[in-house]
Design an enzyme around this catalytic site. Structure first.
Site, PDB file in Angstrom:
ATOM      1  N   GLY A  55       4.975  31.710 101.295  1.00  0.00           N
ATOM      2  CA  GLY A  55       5.598  31.606 102.610  1.00  0.00           C
ATOM      3  C   GLY A  55       5.357  32.882 103.386  1.00  0.00           C
ATOM      4  O   GLY A  55       5.092  33.923 102.786  1.00  0.00           O
ATOM      5  N   CYS A  81       3.438  33.558  94.833  1.00  0.00           N
ATOM      6  CA  CYS A  81       3.509  34.460  95.981  1.00  0.00           C
ATOM      7  C   CYS A  81       4.957  34.673  96.445  1.00  0.00           C
ATOM      8  O   CYS A  81       5.733  35.288  95.721  1.00  0.00           O
ATOM      9  CB  CYS A  81       2.591  33.950  97.090  1.00  0.00           C
ATOM     10  SG  CYS A  81       2.312  35.192  98.360  1.00  0.00           S
ATOM     11  N   TYR A  82       5.358  34.126  97.585  1.00  0.00           N
ATOM     12  CA  TYR A  82       6.753  34.271  98.024  1.00  0.00           C
ATOM     13  C   TYR A  82       7.691  33.758  96.928  1.00  0.00           C
ATOM     14  O   TYR A  82       8.757  34.317  96.685  1.00  0.00           O
ATOM     15  CB  TYR A  82       6.965  33.477  99.315  1.00  0.00           C
ATOM     16  CG  TYR A  82       8.335  33.663  99.936  1.00  0.00           C
ATOM     17  CD1 TYR A  82       8.568  34.690 100.835  1.00  0.00           C
ATOM     18  CD2 TYR A  82       9.391  32.811  99.613  1.00  0.00           C
ATOM     19  CE1 TYR A  82       9.826  34.873 101.402  1.00  0.00           C
ATOM     20  CE2 TYR A  82      10.651  32.979 100.169  1.00  0.00           C
ATOM     21  CZ  TYR A  82      10.870  34.004 101.066  1.00  0.00           C
ATOM     22  OH  TYR A  82      12.110  34.178 101.617  1.00  0.00           O
ATOM     23  N   HIS A 165      -2.716  32.982  94.547  1.00  0.00           N
ATOM     24  CA  HIS A 165      -2.609  31.542  94.817  1.00  0.00           C
ATOM     25  C   HIS A 165      -3.515  30.713  93.903  1.00  0.00           C
ATOM     26  O   HIS A 165      -4.720  30.618  94.152  1.00  0.00           O
ATOM     27  CB  HIS A 165      -2.972  31.264  96.280  1.00  0.00           C
ATOM     28  CG  HIS A 165      -1.932  31.753  97.225  1.00  0.00           C
ATOM     29  ND1 HIS A 165      -0.859  30.996  97.634  1.00  0.00           N
ATOM     30  CD2 HIS A 165      -1.770  32.962  97.814  1.00  0.00           C
ATOM     31  CE1 HIS A 165      -0.090  31.701  98.436  1.00  0.00           C
ATOM     32  NE2 HIS A 165      -0.627  32.900  98.560  1.00  0.00           N
ATOM     33  N   GLU A 167      -3.637  27.572  93.713  1.00  0.00           N
ATOM     34  CA  GLU A 167      -3.948  26.259  94.297  1.00  0.00           C
ATOM     35  C   GLU A 167      -5.208  26.264  95.153  1.00  0.00           C
ATOM     36  O   GLU A 167      -5.720  25.201  95.506  1.00  0.00           O
ATOM     37  CB  GLU A 167      -2.747  25.749  95.108  1.00  0.00           C
ATOM     38  CG  GLU A 167      -2.424  26.521  96.392  1.00  0.00           C
ATOM     39  CD  GLU A 167      -1.563  27.766  96.182  1.00  0.00           C
ATOM     40  OE1 GLU A 167      -1.555  28.294  95.065  1.00  0.00           O
ATOM     41  OE2 GLU A 167      -0.927  28.214  97.146  1.00  0.00           O
ATOM     42  N   SER A 219      -4.599  -4.198 110.621  1.00  0.00           N
ATOM     43  CA  SER A 219      -5.579  -3.892 111.660  1.00  0.00           C
ATOM     44  C   SER A 219      -6.988  -3.969 111.110  1.00  0.00           C
ATOM     45  O   SER A 219      -7.957  -3.872 111.863  1.00  0.00           O
ATOM     46  CB  SER A 219      -5.328  -2.469 112.155  1.00  0.00           C
ATOM     47  OG  SER A 219      -5.574  -1.558 111.086  1.00  0.00           O
ATOM     48  N   GLY A 221      -7.818  -1.661 109.019  1.00  0.00           N
ATOM     49  CA  GLY A 221      -7.932  -0.286 108.527  1.00  0.00           C
ATOM     50  C   GLY A 221      -7.468  -0.184 107.080  1.00  0.00           C
ATOM     51  O   GLY A 221      -6.844  -1.111 106.549  1.00  0.00           O
ATOM     52  N   ASP A 223      -5.186   1.745 105.486  1.00  0.00           N
ATOM     53  CA  ASP A 223      -3.775   1.826 105.117  1.00  0.00           C
ATOM     54  C   ASP A 223      -3.088   0.462 105.172  1.00  0.00           C
ATOM     55  O   ASP A 223      -2.440   0.044 104.207  1.00  0.00           O
ATOM     56  CB  ASP A 223      -3.028   2.814 106.033  1.00  0.00           C
ATOM     57  CG  ASP A 223      -3.723   4.162 106.067  1.00  0.00           C
ATOM     58  OD1 ASP A 223      -4.485   4.448 105.117  1.00  0.00           O
ATOM     59  OD2 ASP A 223      -3.517   4.923 107.022  1.00  0.00           O
ATOM     60  N   SER A 224      -3.249  -0.239 106.304  1.00  0.00           N
ATOM     61  CA  SER A 224      -2.545  -1.518 106.403  1.00  0.00           C
ATOM     62  C   SER A 224      -3.133  -2.538 105.424  1.00  0.00           C
ATOM     63  O   SER A 224      -2.415  -3.396 104.914  1.00  0.00           O
ATOM     64  CB  SER A 224      -2.547  -2.055 107.835  1.00  0.00           C
ATOM     65  OG  SER A 224      -3.855  -2.263 108.306  1.00  0.00           O
ATOM     66  N   SER A 225      -4.435  -2.431 105.113  1.00  0.00           N
ATOM     67  CA  SER A 225      -5.024  -3.366 104.145  1.00  0.00           C
ATOM     68  C   SER A 225      -4.445  -3.142 102.752  1.00  0.00           C
ATOM     69  O   SER A 225      -4.139  -4.092 102.031  1.00  0.00           O
ATOM     70  CB  SER A 225      -6.546  -3.195 104.062  1.00  0.00           C
ATOM     71  OG  SER A 225      -7.120  -3.416 105.314  1.00  0.00           O
ATOM     72  N   LYS A 362      -4.303  10.208 101.878  1.00  0.00           N
ATOM     73  CA  LYS A 362      -5.309   9.206 102.253  1.00  0.00           C
ATOM     74  C   LYS A 362      -6.273   8.856 101.099  1.00  0.00           C
ATOM     75  O   LYS A 362      -6.539   7.691 100.836  1.00  0.00           O
ATOM     76  CB  LYS A 362      -6.118   9.742 103.438  1.00  0.00           C
ATOM     77  CG  LYS A 362      -7.051   8.719 104.059  1.00  0.00           C
ATOM     78  CD  LYS A 362      -6.320   7.954 105.114  1.00  0.00           C
ATOM     79  CE  LYS A 362      -7.193   6.952 105.827  1.00  0.00           C
ATOM     80  NZ  LYS A 362      -6.430   6.263 106.875  1.00  0.00           N
TER      81      LYS A 362
END
Ligand code: XMP
Length: 506
Positions: A55, A81-82, A165, A167, A219, A221, A223-225, A362
């Site tokens: 942070g 870190c933080y 870090h 990551e 649609s 797309g 996600d909706s599929s 995604k």
């Protein structure tokens, strides 16, 4: 079977989402929680382990982000870190206020044998901090150092902290460090996969929906599929999928969506051909914002016109993803999603919302789609704006002008694929400008419209750069478009990055 969670507490660090991703890549389910609500969430969820993120603040400042460490009692903890500094301060160590920031690649010096970092001596790590630990809390041992940071890692029992870090990819063995923490010290086994996500989701959907009915707008797309496929698998014909063909999709896409849906998971699909309605409403309209509003309003009208088929639904399914949840729910993040495809839903559509993908990124959605048996063409589909070609036909949206874009777009994308250039492209498309230019074809002078081609590389659509296609390729595409698409006499390629441009042209 419920999976154990590794909770990541966000102290506002720029890499916090990345920690969640890395943990998930290791097959461990992970969620992120802002520090303000972390204590309550830890008590509620009882995660198997907790990671404290980095942070930008100083732990020594008044009002700095903090956490009640009592809730961590007995849990494996990794402070980054933080997170390390907070842990050190809270457990009785001392922190030195920074004079300068240390930023960039460093090398670990000696590391403690048998510690979390055993074998990491001499490894490159990524530092990005101001303050540092001056004295460890009682009972903790120092497990790593760098030239400029004498306490670069600490541990005691199952509590660990690192100043660097793990990551980010600039710490090449960071993944191994996280793996050691999760598997050797926190007891995870790494069995969180798309298959287990699907299994858990099916159970969750069935419990939530019971014998109710779900409306799922699709649609075409990704996600909706995937939402539709998941729901259909969970509750069969209790779900009604609605697909509105507004005439603003890519060439052949409407037919393809209906065929793919029907062939791959037999949903209860209501396909509405609303092309005339949308073109009618868009007649004479040229302002981009007006077009967006009209398209949004026509969607609502379509739903209303089919209320008899749809209004017995108790739930409305949405393809919300984890980054949207983080963006709208995290007070530590400044980004806000601003795209609304459908505004002002009618009263009967104010159903209970279910969001089966709200835990996924995604690429995880794509994996789930594949695991559900959806074809690659569906799962790998590029993001496509809700208002469709309405934002790619500049000026008035007429069926003729939409066809020009559809034809040019099909040629461009087909040639990208046939030349093996698809890799690394986030979106690629053709747009039609609202001007005319002079050309000459055969012996005739022409006065026709130009097409603009755009292809961008991007991670998340927040920023993007133009794809550097070879000149010969662009020249060949331009030739084909001018020869094959009626009404087009010129082709441009858009080299602008985002910012300052956007991905769509509008
Ligand atoms: P811009 O053009 O703002 O687009 O750089 C960023 C990303 O969002 C997509 N986009 C939309 N998606 N509804 C959507 O669902 C919209 O109204 C919309 N407008 C833009 C765009 O394709 C890109 O991926």
């Amino acid at each position: 079977m419920k999976h154990q969670t590794c909770l990541v507490v966000d102290f506002g660090g720029q890499y916090t989402q990345l920690i969640v991703r890395r943990v998930r890549e290791l097959g461990v389910y992970s969620e992120m929680v802002p520090w303000m609500t972390a204590a309550a969430r830890i008590q509620e969820l009882d995660p198997q382990a907790v990671i404290l993120s980095g942070g930008p603040s100083s732990v020594l400042d008044e009002g700095a982000p903090t956490l009640d460490f009592e809730v961590l009692e007995g849990k494996p903890v990794l402070g980054i870190c933080y997170g390390l500094q907070l842990m050190s301060l809270r457990l009785g160590g001392r922190i030195e206020k920074a004079h300068d920031r240390e930023y960039g690649r460093r090398q670990l010096g000696e590391v403690a044998k048998g510690s979390l970092l055993d074998g990491f001596a001499g490894e490159q790590v990524w530092m990005s901090h101001g303050d540092q630990v001056l004295e460890t809390p009682p009972g903790f041992e120092v497990i790593a150092e760098t030239e400029s940071c004498p306490i670069a890692g600490i541990q005691q029992g199952n509590q660990f902290g690192v100043q660097f870090h793990p990551e980010v990819t600039h710490t090449p063995r960071g993944r191994e460090l996280l793996k050691r923490f999760l598997f050797d010290h926190a007891g995870f086994v790494g069995d969180w996969t798309s298959a287990s996500f699907i299994e858990e989701s099916l159970e969750r959907i069935r419990n939530e929906v019971g014998s109710g009915r779900v409306l799922c707008a699709v649609s075409g797309g990704v996600d909706s599929s995937v939402v539709a496929a998941l729901l259909t698998k969970a509750i069969g014909d209790q779900v009604t999928c609605v697909f509105i063909d507004h005439g603003l999709l890519r060439k052949g896409e409407a037919t393809q969506v209906i065929e793919q849906f029907t062939n791959h998971f037999h949903p209860n699909l209501v396909a509405i051909d609303a092309q005339e309605q949308f073109f009618g409403a868009l007649k004479g309209v040229t302002d981009p914002e007006d077009k967006r509003k009209i398209i949004g309003a026509e969607f609502v009208r379509c739903f209303e016109a089919h209320a008899d088929q749809l209004s017995d639904c108790d739930f409305l399914a949405q393809g919300t993803l984890y980054p949207d949840v983080i963006e709208s729910g995290s007070p530590t993040s400044a980004k806000i999603k601003s795209h609304h495809n459908v505004g002002g839903l009618p009263d009967w559509m104010r159903m209970k919302v279910i969001e089966p993908l709200r835990w996924l990124f995604k690429d995880e959605v794509r994996e789930v789609g594949r695991a559900l048996g959806l074809p690659d063409e569906m799962v790998d589909r590029e993001p496509f704006p809700g208002p469709g070609l309405g934002v790619r036909v500049l000026g008035e949206v007429t069926p003729e002008r939409v066809h020009m874009v559809q034809d040019a777009d099909a040629i461009f994308r087909e040639m990208i694929a046939s030349h093996g250039l698809r890799n690394g492209i986030w979106q690629s498309y053709a747009a039609l400008l609202d001007v005319k230019t002079v050309g000459v074809m055969g012996d005739e002078r022409t006065h026709q419209a130009p097409i603009v081609l755009r292809a961008v590389a991007s991670e998340d659509a927040m920023t993007a750069t133009a794809v550097p296609f070879p000149f010969e390729f662009l020249e060949a595409v331009a030739n084909r478009i001018v020869n094959e698409v009626k009404g087009v006499n010129r082709v441009f390629y858009d080299y602008t990055s985002k910012p300052p441009a956007t991905i769509e042209m509008e």
